[in-house]
Write a protein that holds these residues in place. Sequence first.
Motif, PDB file in Angstrom:
ATOM      1  N   ILE A 155       0.862  -1.183   0.000  1.00  0.00           N
ATOM      2  CA  ILE A 155       0.000   0.000   0.000  1.00  0.00           C
ATOM      3  C   ILE A 155       0.899   1.235   0.000  1.00  0.00           C
ATOM      4  N   ILE A 156       0.721   2.115  -0.973  1.00  0.00           N
ATOM      5  CA  ILE A 156       1.573   3.305  -1.096  1.00  0.00           C
ATOM      6  C   ILE A 156       0.828   4.535  -0.596  1.00  0.00           C
ATOM      7  N   ALA A 157       1.493   5.288   0.283  1.00  0.00           N
ATOM      8  CA  ALA A 157       0.964   6.565   0.756  1.00  0.00           C
ATOM      9  C   ALA A 157       2.050   7.626   0.610  1.00  0.00           C
ATOM     10  N   LEU A 158       1.640   8.846   0.395  1.00  0.00           N
ATOM     11  CA  LEU A 158       2.575   9.966   0.270  1.00  0.00           C
ATOM     12  C   LEU A 158       2.614  10.754   1.570  1.00  0.00           C
ATOM     13  N   HIS A 159       3.818  11.162   1.975  1.00  0.00           N
ATOM     14  CA  HIS A 159       3.962  12.107   3.088  1.00  0.00           C
ATOM     15  C   HIS A 159       4.664  13.330   2.510  1.00  0.00           C
ATOM     16  N   LEU A 160       3.918  14.407   2.391  1.00  0.00           N
ATOM     17  CA  LEU A 160       4.358  15.590   1.658  1.00  0.00           C
ATOM     18  C   LEU A 160       4.686  16.716   2.624  1.00  0.00           C
ATOM     19  N   GLU A 161       5.945  17.072   2.667  1.00  0.00           N
ATOM     20  CA  GLU A 161       6.418  18.103   3.591  1.00  0.00           C
ATOM     21  C   GLU A 161       6.543  19.448   2.882  1.00  0.00           C
ATOM     22  N   SER A 162       5.817  20.445   3.359  1.00  0.00           N
ATOM     23  CA  SER A 162       5.940  21.810   2.865  1.00  0.00           C
ATOM     24  C   SER A 162       5.773  21.882   1.346  1.00  0.00           C
ATOM     25  N   ILE A 163       6.830  22.276   0.636  1.00  0.00           N
ATOM     26  CA  ILE A 163       6.721  22.401  -0.820  1.00  0.00           C
ATOM     27  C   ILE A 163       6.505  21.048  -1.487  1.00  0.00           C
ATOM     28  N   GLY A 164       6.753  19.963  -0.742  1.00  0.00           N
ATOM     29  CA  GLY A 164       6.452  18.632  -1.259  1.00  0.00           C
ATOM     30  C   GLY A 164       4.990  18.487  -1.621  1.00  0.00           C
ATOM     31  N   SER A 165       4.124  19.246  -0.951  1.00  0.00           N
ATOM     32  CA  SER A 165       2.697  19.209  -1.285  1.00  0.00           C
ATOM     33  C   SER A 165       2.462  19.755  -2.685  1.00  0.00           C
ATOM     34  N   ALA A 166       3.200  20.796  -3.057  1.00  0.00           N
ATOM     35  CA  ALA A 166       3.062  21.374  -4.396  1.00  0.00           C
ATOM     36  C   ALA A 166       3.702  20.480  -5.452  1.00  0.00           C
ATOM     37  N   VAL A 167       4.751  19.753  -5.047  1.00  0.00           N
ATOM     38  CA  VAL A 167       5.420  18.844  -5.982  1.00  0.00           C
ATOM     39  C   VAL A 167       4.469  17.721  -6.396  1.00  0.00           C
ATOM     40  N   ALA A 168       3.783  17.133  -5.423  1.00  0.00           N
ATOM     41  CA  ALA A 168       2.896  16.000  -5.709  1.00  0.00           C
ATOM     42  C   ALA A 168       1.519  16.435  -6.190  1.00  0.00           C
ATOM     43  N   LEU A 169       1.033  17.555  -5.652  1.00  0.00           N
ATOM     44  CA  LEU A 169      -0.274  18.077  -6.055  1.00  0.00           C
ATOM     45  C   LEU A 169      -0.065  19.169  -7.095  1.00  0.00           C
ATOM     46  N   ASN A 170       0.142  18.747  -8.334  1.00  0.00           N
ATOM     47  CA  ASN A 170       0.402  19.717  -9.386  1.00  0.00           C
ATOM     48  C   ASN A 170      -0.427  19.361 -10.604  1.00  0.00           C
ATOM     49  N   ILE A 171      -1.088  20.316 -11.155  1.00  0.00           N
ATOM     50  CA  ILE A 171      -2.040  20.049 -12.230  1.00  0.00           C
ATOM     51  C   ILE A 171      -1.358  19.503 -13.472  1.00  0.00           C
ATOM     52  N   SER A 172      -0.074  19.797 -13.675  1.00  0.00           N
ATOM     53  CA  SER A 172       0.618  19.330 -14.881  1.00  0.00           C
ATOM     54  C   SER A 172       0.920  17.837 -14.819  1.00  0.00           C
ATOM     55  N   ALA A 173       1.064  17.291 -13.623  1.00  0.00           N
ATOM     56  CA  ALA A 173       1.329  15.855 -13.461  1.00  0.00           C
ATOM     57  C   ALA A 173       0.966  15.480 -12.033  1.00  0.00           C
ATOM     58  N   ASN A 174      -0.303  15.256 -11.803  1.00  0.00           N
ATOM     59  CA  ASN A 174      -0.809  15.074 -10.444  1.00  0.00           C
ATOM     60  C   ASN A 174      -0.440  13.693  -9.898  1.00  0.00           C
ATOM     61  N   VAL A 175       0.651  13.639  -9.140  1.00  0.00           N
ATOM     62  CA  VAL A 175       1.124  12.376  -8.581  1.00  0.00           C
ATOM     63  C   VAL A 175       0.058  11.756  -7.679  1.00  0.00           C
ATOM     64  N   CYS A 176      -0.702  12.595  -6.998  1.00  0.00           N
ATOM     65  CA  CYS A 176      -1.708  12.112  -6.057  1.00  0.00           C
ATOM     66  C   CYS A 176      -2.869  11.407  -6.748  1.00  0.00           C
TER      67      CYS A 176
END
Length: 287
Positions: A153-174
Amino acid sequence: MFFINTLLSEVLKISLYSGYAYLGSCCFAFLYQRKLQYFPDRSEYRIADGSCGYIHFITEAEDGVELKGIYIVPNPEKQFSTLTLLHLHGNAGNIYHRLSWANLVHKQFGCGIVLLDYRGFGGSSGQISETGLILDANAGVDWIVKVSVSSCIIALHLESIGSAVALNISANVCKRPEVQGIVVEGGLCSCMELAQELIPILPVRYILKDKWTGVREAASEISRSSYFMSLHGAIDEIVPLSHGRGLFESVASGNKILRCFPRGSHNDLIGHPGYFGSLNSFYSKLL
């Protein structure tokens, strides 16, 4: 009349010098913006492979940039041994500054933890950029998928700007189907909004290259069935709580929770009561 002309001349000189100073400030901010926005530690520290369950690994982003990371293997005797976290860190330091966090989380839950250095951080190659960091986040998920068993089971832990890295409209990792849970710690809505609040006198909208403005839109596209938790300090001095609330409110998930720590700042939430309890409750929903 002479006095008035002299006064006008001095006012004109001051205005001219002020204009030059403002223009110079804008040029400086434009030319050196990534040095003002990112503070990477390019040092690469090594831990003996296998010691305490650490494994060093190398992977590649889609554009060929070499990325380095550390994998802490899960403890099969713990409840969350089938869970693997991909930790995407903030804009400063490198993964070795997150080892203490990873060790405490691993000791508590026994889950696998992947710490990945973006390009330009730690031992990873390449130059820092918004588009590049997004590719790196996807490469992190790809690596976990490649080495993990099917029950992982994969979960993301996004720290600070990591939230913008994963939650990005150009390539939404989430939005990737492999990702089943998202934890944001000290998350933000937009670097441009933060910069405008910090230095309102500069035309940030026009000179900032890495604006990270697609976060809200990406958050609104998260599946309603996905699990999302935001952790934020009420006295966060780097990313104010209002930004964390803005991100949280944009998330489309019907399974979302905002956990505010009354005395928490930006980098110390793990030391506050309720931190591990919040993670435990969240991880339990993923099993």
